[in-house]
Write a protein that holds these residues in place. Sequence first.
Motif, short mmCIF file in Angstrom:
data_model
loop_
_atom_site.label_atom_id
_atom_site.label_comp_id
_atom_site.label_asym_id
_atom_site.label_seq_id
_atom_site.Cartn_x
_atom_site.Cartn_y
_atom_site.Cartn_z
N ARG A 2 1.78 2.50 -10.13
CA ARG A 2 1.47 2.04 -8.88
C ARG A 2 2.78 1.60 -7.98
O ARG A 2 2.77 1.21 -6.80
CB ARG A 2 0.58 0.86 -8.77
CG ARG A 2 -0.95 1.30 -9.20
CD ARG A 2 -1.76 0.11 -9.36
NE ARG A 2 -2.09 -0.01 -10.60
CZ ARG A 2 -2.32 -1.10 -11.09
NH1 ARG A 2 -2.95 -2.40 -10.34
NH2 ARG A 2 -2.51 -1.72 -12.26
N VAL A 3 4.02 1.41 -8.72
CA VAL A 3 5.16 0.89 -8.44
C VAL A 3 6.24 2.17 -8.08
O VAL A 3 6.17 3.01 -9.06
CB VAL A 3 5.59 -0.14 -9.12
CG1 VAL A 3 7.07 -0.53 -8.80
CG2 VAL A 3 4.98 -1.42 -9.40
N ALA A 152 3.84 -5.56 -5.09
CA ALA A 152 3.31 -4.69 -6.06
C ALA A 152 3.81 -4.88 -7.53
O ALA A 152 3.27 -4.52 -8.48
CB ALA A 152 3.39 -3.03 -5.62
N ARG A 155 2.31 -8.01 -8.94
CA ARG A 155 0.88 -7.73 -9.39
C ARG A 155 1.00 -6.96 -10.61
O ARG A 155 0.53 -7.02 -11.68
CB ARG A 155 0.20 -7.01 -8.58
CG ARG A 155 -0.52 -7.84 -7.53
CD ARG A 155 -1.70 -7.05 -6.47
NE ARG A 155 -1.09 -5.97 -5.78
CZ ARG A 155 -0.17 -5.90 -4.65
NH1 ARG A 155 -0.01 -7.08 -3.97
NH2 ARG A 155 0.15 -4.72 -4.22
N THR A 156 1.85 -5.86 -10.93
CA THR A 156 1.88 -4.78 -12.16
C THR A 156 2.46 -5.82 -13.30
O THR A 156 1.99 -5.62 -14.56
CB THR A 156 2.95 -4.03 -11.87
OG1 THR A 156 2.41 -3.09 -10.58
CG2 THR A 156 2.82 -2.98 -12.93
N GLU A 159 -0.41 -8.27 -14.46
CA GLU A 159 -1.39 -7.33 -15.43
C GLU A 159 -0.86 -6.95 -16.61
O GLU A 159 -1.60 -7.14 -17.64
CB GLU A 159 -1.61 -6.04 -14.46
CG GLU A 159 -2.45 -6.44 -13.22
CD GLU A 159 -2.97 -5.10 -12.60
OE1 GLU A 159 -3.22 -3.93 -13.40
OE2 GLU A 159 -3.00 -5.12 -11.53
N MET A 160 0.46 -6.76 -16.71
CA MET A 160 1.06 -6.33 -17.82
C MET A 160 1.08 -7.59 -18.90
O MET A 160 0.74 -7.45 -20.03
CB MET A 160 2.64 -5.78 -17.93
CG MET A 160 2.31 -4.28 -17.23
SD MET A 160 3.98 -3.82 -16.81
CE MET A 160 4.95 -3.93 -18.45
#
Length: 169
Positions: A2-3, A152, A155-156, A159-160
């Motif tokens: 997504r990045v 982004a 956020r990634t 989540e990781m």
Amino acid sequence: DRVDHGAAGSLAADLDAAIVDDPPGTVSQGGIIRRGYDDDLDDLVARHEDALSWIDSLPDREKRRTGITHLSVDRNKTDGYYIQVGKSETDAVPEEYEEIKTLKNAKRYTIAELDEREREILRLEERRHELERELFEGVRERVAERAALLQAVGRTLSEMDVLASLATH
């Protein structure tokens, strides 16, 4: 996935090229922009360092020239740069020394060259701060333009982090 890894890497490289590893707390302190980032700033910094070096070497030159052993050069907010001579040696002070203050155990003087260098240093410091602020604002604008990318990435990474914590537990 997504990045945009290329854009994130490019932004990181831009920041690394512009900002020093250990920046000061505020832009106004100066020294936030890395050498090699801007030729004009590098020139100002080099000229500033040369002027400070001249002042740093002044006491030794004046001691050799005048034979005065208790001679120092310093700076404060009230007097600016000055040459300080111990009271026991004030009789040996050359004519071109202009007295600016008498202390208990010393006298403070200035000379035309020192006054000229002080004005040069102040001009260079003012211009350096202006240029550093302009350059920093340009970097800040480029970062702001990439706010969506940074969000982004954030956020990634979060989540990781959550997934790694769950995997650990």
